[in-house]
Scaffold this active site. Structure first.
Site, PDB file in Angstrom:
ATOM      1  N   ARG A  72       0.814  -1.224   0.000  1.00 23.59           N
ATOM      2  CA  ARG A  72       0.000   0.000   0.000  1.00 23.59           C
ATOM      3  C   ARG A  72       0.847   1.273   0.000  1.00 23.59           C
ATOM      4  NH1 ARG A  72      -3.161  -3.226   3.702  1.00 23.59           N
ATOM      5  NH2 ARG A  72      -5.092  -3.923   2.703  1.00 23.59           N
ATOM      6  N   LYS A 131       2.512  11.436 -11.269  1.00 23.25           N
ATOM      7  CA  LYS A 131       1.744  10.568 -12.156  1.00 23.25           C
ATOM      8  C   LYS A 131       2.522   9.276 -12.388  1.00 23.25           C
ATOM      9  CE  LYS A 131      -1.169  13.581 -14.978  1.00 23.25           C
ATOM     10  NZ  LYS A 131      -1.479  13.977 -16.367  1.00 23.25           N
ATOM     11  N   GLU A 173       9.166  18.294 -24.960  1.00 18.86           N
ATOM     12  CA  GLU A 173       8.474  18.678 -23.731  1.00 18.86           C
ATOM     13  C   GLU A 173       8.870  20.092 -23.293  1.00 18.86           C
ATOM     14  OE1 GLU A 173       6.101  17.389 -21.993  1.00 18.86           O
ATOM     15  OE2 GLU A 173       5.952  15.345 -22.740  1.00 18.86           O
ATOM     16  N   LYS A 179       6.127  23.440 -13.780  1.00 17.02           N
ATOM     17  CA  LYS A 179       5.316  22.280 -13.442  1.00 17.02           C
ATOM     18  C   LYS A 179       4.942  22.296 -11.962  1.00 17.02           C
ATOM     19  CE  LYS A 179       4.518  17.445 -14.195  1.00 17.02           C
ATOM     20  NZ  LYS A 179       4.892  16.216 -14.913  1.00 17.02           N
ATOM     21  N   GLU A 208      -5.198  16.757 -11.103  1.00 11.19           N
ATOM     22  CA  GLU A 208      -5.695  17.078 -12.439  1.00 11.19           C
ATOM     23  C   GLU A 208      -7.216  17.176 -12.489  1.00 11.19           C
ATOM     24  OE1 GLU A 208      -5.214  15.274 -16.866  1.00 11.19           O
ATOM     25  OE2 GLU A 208      -3.394  15.279 -15.661  1.00 11.19           O
ATOM     26  N   ARG A 260      -4.398  21.538 -14.094  1.00 10.43           N
ATOM     27  CA  ARG A 260      -3.221  20.711 -14.372  1.00 10.43           C
ATOM     28  C   ARG A 260      -3.284  20.110 -15.774  1.00 10.43           C
ATOM     29  NH1 ARG A 260      -0.087  16.089 -10.719  1.00 10.43           N
ATOM     30  NH2 ARG A 260       1.228  15.369 -12.436  1.00 10.43           N
ATOM     31  N   ASN A 314      -1.057  18.858 -20.502  1.00 13.29           N
ATOM     32  CA  ASN A 314      -1.283  17.890 -21.573  1.00 13.29           C
ATOM     33  C   ASN A 314      -1.213  18.532 -22.949  1.00 13.29           C
ATOM     34  OD1 ASN A 314      -1.750  15.696 -19.799  1.00 13.29           O
ATOM     35  ND2 ASN A 314      -3.845  16.397 -19.461  1.00 13.29           N
ATOM     36  N   HIS A 336      -0.437  16.560 -26.056  1.00 14.29           N
ATOM     37  CA  HIS A 336      -0.440  15.151 -25.687  1.00 14.29           C
ATOM     38  C   HIS A 336      -1.619  14.349 -26.236  1.00 14.29           C
ATOM     39  CE1 HIS A 336       2.809  16.372 -23.132  1.00 14.29           C
ATOM     40  NE2 HIS A 336       2.939  15.172 -22.614  1.00 14.29           N
ATOM     41  N   HIS A 363      -0.387  11.277 -27.992  1.00 13.28           N
ATOM     42  CA  HIS A 363      -0.702   9.910 -27.574  1.00 13.28           C
ATOM     43  C   HIS A 363      -1.373   9.132 -28.706  1.00 13.28           C
ATOM     44  CE1 HIS A 363      -0.718  10.885 -22.964  1.00 13.28           C
ATOM     45  NE2 HIS A 363       0.495  10.815 -23.481  1.00 13.28           N
ATOM     46  N   HIS A 423       7.583   9.161 -27.422  1.00 12.86           N
ATOM     47  CA  HIS A 423       6.634  10.086 -26.806  1.00 12.86           C
ATOM     48  C   HIS A 423       6.930  11.548 -27.144  1.00 12.86           C
ATOM     49  CE1 HIS A 423       3.923  11.823 -23.853  1.00 12.86           C
ATOM     50  NE2 HIS A 423       4.929  12.521 -23.363  1.00 12.86           N
TER      51      HIS A 423
END
Length: 367
Positions: free
Chosen positions: A124, A146, A188, A229, A239, A243, A247, A250, A254, A266
């Site tokens: 956990r 993330k 990026e 960031k 998000e 936030r 993206n 993206h 993606h 990517h």
């Protein structure tokens, strides 16, 4: 040589620091020792990075009193899978890693995602120290919490938000980075430039690579991206709203990755996504022509393609699997200017129109 070290505090629910400076790879042990009470560490890395930086990190951890174990996996986006995730968790079980111990993610974005998710799930939650070795991971994926793996249905669909206990970025390790991987990071950074004019100006002022000023300028640029960031993540950790600005590029990026079976890396895919939507914004009158011309200059300078040889239907079908889609719409980040990017919920029919406007008409219409 300035050799300045930056320490950027990320005030999330579980706050941590991002340290950026030359030579910090050799001080990972001291950072780790300050973060956890246990003295066992599992270093996760891929087959490209482990031979280059595994030993310096091991020596640093052992010097700080850690018993060090490792787990190496095949490099590449294909390893960001549920099967590889379970293999890593089984390694943690084999070692009987406790909640007091540490997972060290040594590598690029795939490593950070895989190790971060495994650490969040094992018992956990055990501490994860991110040690990014790619430019992309330093400026983006190692910060913000993330973690995810890909599914056949789409990219990053199985994951959790789990902040690291610390991030250690050493720009010196980038000297061993292949040129293609460098380009992924530049994409990026260009994205951050569209979100923040200060980053764009630093990019344009970056000296040539053979300049003695280059290492310090690059370190400062990485730090500025992390600050941008940091501010976005601190305002919206999970998000729920703003936030999603991160993206930018993206959703199309993606889709490009999925259409090509992740054959396009990517960062390069994000570069294509930036160009497609910026071109669409200019052609619909929502952005001035100089917004696109500035983007194209930067993409070209850093070896990134602005062309999209895939048609709107292929990309639209791939985008339907994006986790940002809801029902018949998807949240897009639309670049209306440098420092002026806007979130808009867009119906898929309207998204297709933007794709038609933003990509060449002779691109293939299916995958």
């Amino acid at each position: 040589m300035n050799d300045q070290t930056y320490e950027i505090h990320v005030p999330t629910g579980e706050p941590y620091a991002v340290s950026i400076g030359r030579g910090l790879i050799h001080r990972v042990g001291a950072t780790a020792a300050a973060c956890v009470t246990g003295r066992r560490a599992l270093v996760v890395s891929d087959g490209n990075v482990a031979p280059l930086w595994g030993l310096p990190v091991r020596w640093s951890l052992e010097g700080a009193g850690f018993e060090v174990h490792d787990w190496t996996f095949p490099a590449g986006e294909q390893s960001k899978s549920p099967d590889m995730l379970m293999a890593l968790i089984h390694r943690a079980a084999e070692l009987r890693l406790s909640r007091r111990d540490l997972v060290v993610a040594l590598g690029g974005g795939v490593t950070g995602d895989l190790a971060g998710l495994a650490a969040a799930l094992w018992c956990r939650g055990v501490a994860c120290l991110q040690v990014p070795t790619s430019l992309l991971a330093m400026v983006d994926s190692s910060v913000g919490g993330k973690t995810a793996v890909n599914l056949p249905a789409g990219k990053n669909l199985m994951g959790v938000f789990s902040q690291p206990v610390a991030v250690v970025c050493d720009p010196d390790v980038l000297e061993t980075l292949p040129e293609d991987e460098y380009a992924n990071g530049w994409a990026e950074i260009v994205k951050y430039g569209m979100l923040d004019r200060g980053v764009a100006e630093m990019l344009e002022d970056l000296p040539e690579e053979d300049s003695s000023e280059y290492p310090d300028a690059l370190t400062a640029l990485i730090a500025r991206c992390v600050e941008v960031k940091r501010d976005v993540v601190a305002a919206d950790e999970r998000e729920g709203s703003t936030r999603a600005l991160l993206n930018l590029g993206h959703t199309v990026g993606h889709a490009v990755e999925r259409v090509t079976g992740y054959g396009v890396p990517h960062g390069r895919a994000v570069g294509v996504g930036l160009a497609v939507l910026t071109r669409a914004m200019v052609r619909t009158g929502r952005a001035k022509p100089e917004v696109l011309s500035r983007l194209l200059r930067l993409l070209d300078r850093f070896g990134l393609s602005a062309e999209c040889p895939w048609g709107p239907d292929a990309l639209l079908e791939a985008a339907r699997a994006d986790k940002k889609s809801t029902g018949g719409s998807v949240t897009l980040v639309l670049p209306c200017g440098w420092g002026d990017c806007r979130l808009e919920s867009t119906r898929f029919g309207d998204f297709r129109k933007l794709l038609e406007i933003g990509i060449p008409t002779d691109a293939p219409q299916s995958c």
